[in-house]
Design a protein around this motif. Structure first.
Motif, PDB file in Angstrom:
ATOM      1  N   ARG A 156      32.425   0.512  46.580  1.00  0.00           N
ATOM      2  CA  ARG A 156      31.782   1.724  47.063  1.00  0.00           C
ATOM      3  C   ARG A 156      32.748   2.533  47.933  1.00  0.00           C
ATOM      4  O   ARG A 156      33.476   1.969  48.764  1.00  0.00           O
ATOM      5  CB  ARG A 156      30.513   1.381  47.867  1.00  0.00           C
ATOM      6  CG  ARG A 156      29.367   0.828  47.020  1.00  0.00           C
ATOM      7  CD  ARG A 156      28.752   1.935  46.167  1.00  0.00           C
ATOM      8  NE  ARG A 156      27.796   1.418  45.190  1.00  0.00           N
ATOM      9  CZ  ARG A 156      26.491   1.337  45.399  1.00  0.00           C
ATOM     10  NH1 ARG A 156      25.994   1.703  46.552  1.00  0.00           N
ATOM     11  NH2 ARG A 156      25.698   0.894  44.450  1.00  0.00           N
ATOM     12  N   ASP A 157      32.729   3.846  47.731  1.00  0.00           N
ATOM     13  CA  ASP A 157      33.543   4.785  48.505  1.00  0.00           C
ATOM     14  C   ASP A 157      35.041   4.602  48.286  1.00  0.00           C
ATOM     15  O   ASP A 157      35.857   5.010  49.118  1.00  0.00           O
ATOM     16  CB  ASP A 157      33.228   4.663  50.010  1.00  0.00           C
ATOM     17  CG  ASP A 157      31.750   4.917  50.296  1.00  0.00           C
ATOM     18  OD1 ASP A 157      31.187   5.853  49.679  1.00  0.00           O
ATOM     19  OD2 ASP A 157      31.167   4.186  51.106  1.00  0.00           O
ATOM     20  N   LYS A 195      25.849   5.907  42.474  1.00  0.00           N
ATOM     21  CA  LYS A 195      25.290   4.795  43.252  1.00  0.00           C
ATOM     22  C   LYS A 195      23.855   4.492  42.807  1.00  0.00           C
ATOM     23  O   LYS A 195      23.580   4.440  41.613  1.00  0.00           O
ATOM     24  CB  LYS A 195      25.403   5.100  44.744  1.00  0.00           C
ATOM     25  CG  LYS A 195      26.842   5.334  45.213  1.00  0.00           C
ATOM     26  CD  LYS A 195      26.918   5.598  46.673  1.00  0.00           C
ATOM     27  CE  LYS A 195      28.362   5.694  47.150  1.00  0.00           C
ATOM     28  NZ  LYS A 195      29.095   6.824  46.541  1.00  0.00           N
ATOM     29  N   ASP A 196      22.936   4.272  43.772  1.00  0.00           N
ATOM     30  CA  ASP A 196      21.592   3.840  43.380  1.00  0.00           C
ATOM     31  C   ASP A 196      20.770   4.938  42.720  1.00  0.00           C
ATOM     32  O   ASP A 196      19.706   4.673  42.168  1.00  0.00           O
ATOM     33  CB  ASP A 196      20.842   3.228  44.563  1.00  0.00           C
ATOM     34  CG  ASP A 196      20.676   4.194  45.723  1.00  0.00           C
ATOM     35  OD1 ASP A 196      21.201   5.327  45.646  1.00  0.00           O
ATOM     36  OD2 ASP A 196      20.033   3.809  46.722  1.00  0.00           O
ATOM     37  N   THR A 207      21.337   3.624  39.214  1.00  0.00           N
ATOM     38  CA  THR A 207      20.723   2.331  38.900  1.00  0.00           C
ATOM     39  C   THR A 207      19.210   2.332  39.066  1.00  0.00           C
ATOM     40  O   THR A 207      18.504   1.644  38.329  1.00  0.00           O
ATOM     41  CB  THR A 207      21.328   1.227  39.787  1.00  0.00           C
ATOM     42  OG1 THR A 207      21.243   1.607  41.168  1.00  0.00           O
ATOM     43  CG2 THR A 207      22.788   0.972  39.432  1.00  0.00           C
ATOM     44  N   GLU A 266      18.579  -3.921  41.250  1.00  0.00           N
ATOM     45  CA  GLU A 266      17.885  -3.233  42.332  1.00  0.00           C
ATOM     46  C   GLU A 266      16.538  -3.885  42.635  1.00  0.00           C
ATOM     47  O   GLU A 266      16.168  -4.066  43.794  1.00  0.00           O
ATOM     48  CB  GLU A 266      17.690  -1.753  41.981  1.00  0.00           C
ATOM     49  CG  GLU A 266      18.972  -0.973  41.770  1.00  0.00           C
ATOM     50  CD  GLU A 266      19.787  -0.792  43.048  1.00  0.00           C
ATOM     51  OE1 GLU A 266      19.270  -1.102  44.142  1.00  0.00           O
ATOM     52  OE2 GLU A 266      20.937  -0.324  42.956  1.00  0.00           O
ATOM     53  N   ILE A 287      27.956   4.139  37.978  1.00  0.00           N
ATOM     54  CA  ILE A 287      27.358   3.488  39.151  1.00  0.00           C
ATOM     55  C   ILE A 287      28.142   3.855  40.410  1.00  0.00           C
ATOM     56  O   ILE A 287      27.559   4.152  41.464  1.00  0.00           O
ATOM     57  CB  ILE A 287      27.321   1.960  38.965  1.00  0.00           C
ATOM     58  CG1 ILE A 287      26.400   1.575  37.800  1.00  0.00           C
ATOM     59  CG2 ILE A 287      26.832   1.281  40.250  1.00  0.00           C
ATOM     60  CD1 ILE A 287      26.384   0.087  37.491  1.00  0.00           C
ATOM     61  N   LEU A 288      29.469   3.841  40.312  1.00  0.00           N
ATOM     62  CA  LEU A 288      30.285   4.187  41.473  1.00  0.00           C
ATOM     63  C   LEU A 288      30.072   5.645  41.891  1.00  0.00           C
ATOM     64  O   LEU A 288      30.039   5.953  43.090  1.00  0.00           O
ATOM     65  CB  LEU A 288      31.758   3.956  41.163  1.00  0.00           C
ATOM     66  CG  LEU A 288      32.205   2.503  40.919  1.00  0.00           C
ATOM     67  CD1 LEU A 288      33.710   2.452  40.676  1.00  0.00           C
ATOM     68  CD2 LEU A 288      31.837   1.607  42.094  1.00  0.00           C
ATOM     69  N   ARG A 289      29.922   6.520  40.915  1.00  0.00           N
ATOM     70  CA  ARG A 289      29.780   7.955  41.226  1.00  0.00           C
ATOM     71  C   ARG A 289      28.406   8.281  41.793  1.00  0.00           C
ATOM     72  O   ARG A 289      28.272   9.008  42.792  1.00  0.00           O
ATOM     73  CB  ARG A 289      30.038   8.772  39.951  1.00  0.00           C
ATOM     74  CG  ARG A 289      29.768  10.273  40.102  1.00  0.00           C
ATOM     75  CD  ARG A 289      30.714  10.908  41.099  1.00  0.00           C
ATOM     76  NE  ARG A 289      30.471  12.347  41.224  1.00  0.00           N
ATOM     77  CZ  ARG A 289      29.535  12.892  42.010  1.00  0.00           C
ATOM     78  NH1 ARG A 289      28.758  12.103  42.755  1.00  0.00           N
ATOM     79  NH2 ARG A 289      29.396  14.203  42.061  1.00  0.00           N
ATOM     80  N   SER A 330      29.854  -3.608  41.794  1.00  0.00           N
ATOM     81  CA  SER A 330      30.137  -2.225  42.202  1.00  0.00           C
ATOM     82  C   SER A 330      30.065  -2.055  43.710  1.00  0.00           C
ATOM     83  O   SER A 330      30.695  -1.149  44.271  1.00  0.00           O
ATOM     84  CB  SER A 330      29.166  -1.263  41.523  1.00  0.00           C
ATOM     85  OG  SER A 330      27.850  -1.387  42.062  1.00  0.00           O
ATOM     86  N   LEU A 331      29.312  -2.915  44.392  1.00  0.00           N
ATOM     87  CA  LEU A 331      29.172  -2.801  45.840  1.00  0.00           C
ATOM     88  C   LEU A 331      30.508  -2.976  46.547  1.00  0.00           C
ATOM     89  O   LEU A 331      30.744  -2.396  47.609  1.00  0.00           O
ATOM     90  CB  LEU A 331      28.169  -3.840  46.359  1.00  0.00           C
ATOM     91  CG  LEU A 331      26.726  -3.718  45.844  1.00  0.00           C
ATOM     92  CD1 LEU A 331      25.869  -4.830  46.425  1.00  0.00           C
ATOM     93  CD2 LEU A 331      26.151  -2.357  46.191  1.00  0.00           C
TER      94      LEU A 331
END
Length: 369
Positions: free
Chosen positions: A68-69, A163-164, A167, A220, A159-161, A64-65
């Motif tokens: 991102r964005d 983010k951490d 997670t 994480e 996860i994309l929406r 997913s990293l």
């Protein structure tokens, strides 16, 4: 200088180990091999599925990293395309081989052949545990891959929406609450034919969703550990913890302990996977080699190939009349390895044809607009 590998050697080696535990569990399911009062013939080997869900969740969070964005819908489409096409060539070959054996062995007329086709079509599109009822299934062990793919389609965009926030906060809560419910409701994590939450959700889907969320949380934690400065004594201690958390699930797989302890074993595996991916232990010194990487890559063909041998056993039962169970079990193992090798060779042209496009889509997210 030690050779660098793109894959984690410890994870790849354990991927092979847990794949074999599941295969041996399936062999025992069909043969009911006699055991002692203490040990079984891998009657709890299905616990290997938990390892694969954890690893899939970890790798998904890492992937997913790259996105991102970027637009969530397009990113999810490209990610899922890569996952689906990574499995499909081997899946299609195994499905075709088993379908042909069953149709020509047991279906004497056209009507029955068409009924067989209708019953097995959901399996071709990974829908066999979605609630579609059919009297027959092809590649029965593949339910885990089907559940994984469909639940990725939910988890990855989350996860994309978020983010951490997802997670680090939501994922551990989802894992603890959902898996706790599955143990409370059914006394075990397994049970591939069940529906849970008042018969609303397929249990394999709930299990895959919760455990892959657990794997995303492990991502994480492992990143946090990777950035910490550990002394040699600390690394030795963590290596012992990692080894223990892998050994206990293996011991459990051929024990006669209750299925209610599956959740305990899941958490042991979560710790082991986290430590292996963090690279803060010394296990990499032992497993970061070409053999471990090869065995890890062989796990998918082996997992899918096992069902071909089981289909031969079902389609031609007279061949096994009077044969001792230990020799039939040996047949299953040998046929699995042979079929995996043949399927891998047959899948290469199809894999090669799609790899370039998959690579472009999954390794160049900057193309997404």
């Amino acid at each position: 200088m030690q050779k660098q590998f793109k894959r984690n050697g410890t994870i790849e080696f354990m991927r092979f180990v847990f794949c074999m535990l599941v295969i041996l569990y399936h062999i025992n399911n069909r043969l009911d091999i006699e055991t002692t009062t203490v040990f079984s013939f891998f009657a709890n080997g299905k616990i290997g599925v938990e390892f694969f869900y954890l690893v899939s969740g970890w790798l998904m969070a890492k992937s997913s990293l790259k996105y991102r964005d970027k637009p969530i819908i397009q990113s999810t489409k490209y990610f899922m395309y890569g996952k689906f096409m990574g499995v499909f060539p081997l899946h299609f070959i195994a499905f075709t081989a088993e379908f042909i054996m069953l149709v020509f062995r047991h279906m004497p007329n056209l009507h029955e052949k068409l009924v067989m086709l209708a019953d097995t079509i959901p399996n071709l599109f990974f829908l066999q545990k979605s609630g579609i009822q059919a009297s027959r299934a092809i590649i029965t062990p593949e339910w885990y891959i089907a559940a994984m793919l469909w639940m990725m389609l939910i988890i990855f965009p989350l996860i994309l929406r978020f983010k951490d926030k997802f997670t680090k906060l939501a994922c551990p809560l989802i894992t603890v609450i959902v898996l706790g419910y599955l143990i409370h409701a059914n006394g075990k994590l397994g049970g591939v034919e069940r529906f849970v939450f008042n018969d609303i959700v397929s249990k394999p889907y709930a299990r895959a969703f919760a455990e892959m969320c657990g794997g995303a949380f492990c991502f994480e934690v492992s990143n946090k550990l990777k950035n910490m400065d550990f002394k040699k004594a600390d690394r030795v201690f963590l290596t012992v913890i990692e080894a223990t958390c892998y050994i206990l699930p293996v011991l459990y797989s051929f024990s006669k302990w209750s299925e209610k302890y599956e959740l305990h074993i899941f958490y042991f595996l979560a710790v082991a996977v986290t430590l292996s991916f963090s690279t803060v232990t010394y296990s990499g010194n032992l497993f970061n080699n070409s053999l471990s990487i090869f065995l890890g890559k062989a796990s998918l063909p082996l997992y899918l190939a096992q069902s071909v041998g089981f289909t031969v056993f079902f389609a031609f039962p007279s061949l096994f009349d009077g044969v001792p169970k230990r020799y039939t079990a040996l047949f299953f193992l040998i046929s699995t390895f042979v079929c995996a090798a043949v399927m891998n060779v047959m899948a290469k042209p199809m894999t090669k044809a799609i790899n370039n496009k998959v690579w472009k889509l999954t390794n160049h997210p900057e193309r997404i607009k």
